[in-house]
Design a protein around this motif. Structure first.
Motif, PDB file in Angstrom:
ATOM      1  N   LEU A  50      43.730  46.059  48.661  1.00  0.00           N
ATOM      2  CA  LEU A  50      42.615  45.547  47.877  1.00  0.00           C
ATOM      3  C   LEU A  50      43.171  44.766  46.700  1.00  0.00           C
ATOM      4  O   LEU A  50      43.952  45.302  45.903  1.00  0.00           O
ATOM      5  CB  LEU A  50      41.756  46.717  47.390  1.00  0.00           C
ATOM      6  N   PHE A  51      42.806  43.513  46.608  1.00  0.00           N
ATOM      7  CA  PHE A  51      43.223  42.660  45.496  1.00  0.00           C
ATOM      8  C   PHE A  51      42.064  42.565  44.518  1.00  0.00           C
ATOM      9  O   PHE A  51      40.938  42.250  44.913  1.00  0.00           O
ATOM     10  CB  PHE A  51      43.619  41.273  46.001  1.00  0.00           C
ATOM     11  N   THR A  52      42.348  42.847  43.252  1.00  0.00           N
ATOM     12  CA  THR A  52      41.293  42.882  42.239  1.00  0.00           C
ATOM     13  C   THR A  52      41.631  41.933  41.103  1.00  0.00           C
ATOM     14  O   THR A  52      42.682  42.036  40.481  1.00  0.00           O
ATOM     15  CB  THR A  52      41.122  44.312  41.686  1.00  0.00           C
ATOM     16  N   GLU A  53      40.710  41.022  40.856  1.00  0.00           N
ATOM     17  CA  GLU A  53      40.832  40.058  39.769  1.00  0.00           C
ATOM     18  C   GLU A  53      40.041  40.613  38.581  1.00  0.00           C
ATOM     19  O   GLU A  53      38.842  40.852  38.687  1.00  0.00           O
ATOM     20  CB  GLU A  53      40.233  38.730  40.243  1.00  0.00           C
ATOM     21  N   ARG A  54      40.701  40.820  37.463  1.00  0.00           N
ATOM     22  CA  ARG A  54      40.039  41.409  36.298  1.00  0.00           C
ATOM     23  C   ARG A  54      39.884  40.458  35.128  1.00  0.00           C
ATOM     24  O   ARG A  54      39.334  40.819  34.107  1.00  0.00           O
ATOM     25  CB  ARG A  54      40.786  42.653  35.860  1.00  0.00           C
ATOM     26  N   CYS A  55      40.394  39.251  35.247  1.00  0.00           N
ATOM     27  CA  CYS A  55      40.235  38.271  34.170  1.00  0.00           C
ATOM     28  C   CYS A  55      39.924  36.922  34.808  1.00  0.00           C
ATOM     29  O   CYS A  55      40.098  36.741  36.001  1.00  0.00           O
ATOM     30  CB  CYS A  55      41.493  38.196  33.308  1.00  0.00           C
ATOM     31  N   GLU A  56      39.456  36.012  33.991  1.00  0.00           N
ATOM     32  CA  GLU A  56      39.096  34.691  34.500  1.00  0.00           C
ATOM     33  C   GLU A  56      39.949  33.613  33.853  1.00  0.00           C
ATOM     34  O   GLU A  56      39.439  32.792  33.097  1.00  0.00           O
ATOM     35  CB  GLU A  56      37.622  34.401  34.238  1.00  0.00           C
ATOM     36  N   PRO A  57      41.234  33.600  34.136  1.00  0.00           N
ATOM     37  CA  PRO A  57      42.034  32.509  33.597  1.00  0.00           C
ATOM     38  C   PRO A  57      41.716  31.225  34.350  1.00  0.00           C
ATOM     39  O   PRO A  57      41.280  31.281  35.502  1.00  0.00           O
ATOM     40  CB  PRO A  57      43.458  32.958  33.850  1.00  0.00           C
ATOM     41  N   PRO A  58      41.921  30.094  33.737  1.00  0.00           N
ATOM     42  CA  PRO A  58      41.713  28.852  34.481  1.00  0.00           C
ATOM     43  C   PRO A  58      42.778  28.709  35.566  1.00  0.00           C
ATOM     44  O   PRO A  58      43.905  29.176  35.414  1.00  0.00           O
ATOM     45  CB  PRO A  58      41.864  27.765  33.413  1.00  0.00           C
ATOM     46  N   GLY A  59      42.403  28.109  36.650  1.00  0.00           N
ATOM     47  CA  GLY A  59      43.364  27.879  37.724  1.00  0.00           C
ATOM     48  C   GLY A  59      43.576  29.086  38.609  1.00  0.00           C
ATOM     49  O   GLY A  59      42.721  29.950  38.741  1.00  0.00           O
ATOM     50  N   GLU A  60      44.747  29.156  39.188  1.00  0.00           N
ATOM     51  CA  GLU A  60      45.105  30.205  40.142  1.00  0.00           C
ATOM     52  C   GLU A  60      45.268  31.551  39.444  1.00  0.00           C
ATOM     53  O   GLU A  60      45.784  31.625  38.342  1.00  0.00           O
ATOM     54  CB  GLU A  60      46.424  29.825  40.820  1.00  0.00           C
TER      55      GLU A  60
END
Length: 123
Positions: A50-60
């Protein structure tokens, strides 16, 4: 006498989950993780990570980059997300969906909104 196939443990197609949980509580994170696991169980898929994104940086993001890396492994069937919005805002989600498809993996959306057509179904 051998048991029926349905009574034997079998390895289903390998999938990876992806969650975008920028402003989610720990309880929400746990509930979404559990819903992906249950979806995979019901559809005989093997949730391998499970891959979890916890922030919204610009780009990749590191989470999405990691997801793309594992999709290059042999025998990976696809990616499972709770809703399409977990791929990001509309333009980001559309681009990410195309990047996932270019790897040859399938994108499985647990809950589609009313306006999202399901492949193969006609209105």
């Amino acid at each position: 006498m051998e048991p029926l196939t349905e009574h034997r443990p079998v390895n289903g197609p390998v999938v990876y989950g992806y969650l975008r949980l920028v402003h989610a509580s720990p309880a929400r994170c746990a509930a979404l993780s559990a819903s992906l696991a249950e979806y995979c169980r019901q559809h005989e898929l093997r949730l391998s990570g499970l891959f979890t994104e916890r922030c919204e940086p610009p780009g990749e993001t590191p989470a999405f980059s990691g997801l793309l890396d594992v999709l290059e492994l042999p025998d990976v069937y696809g990616v499972v997300v709770p809703t399409a919005s977990h791929l990001g805002p509309r333009t980001t989600a559309a681009e990410r969906e195309q990047r996932i498809k270019r790897t040859g993996a399938r994108l499985l959306v647990v809950r589609r909104n009313q306006r999202t057509p399901v492949a193969g179904l006609q209105k």
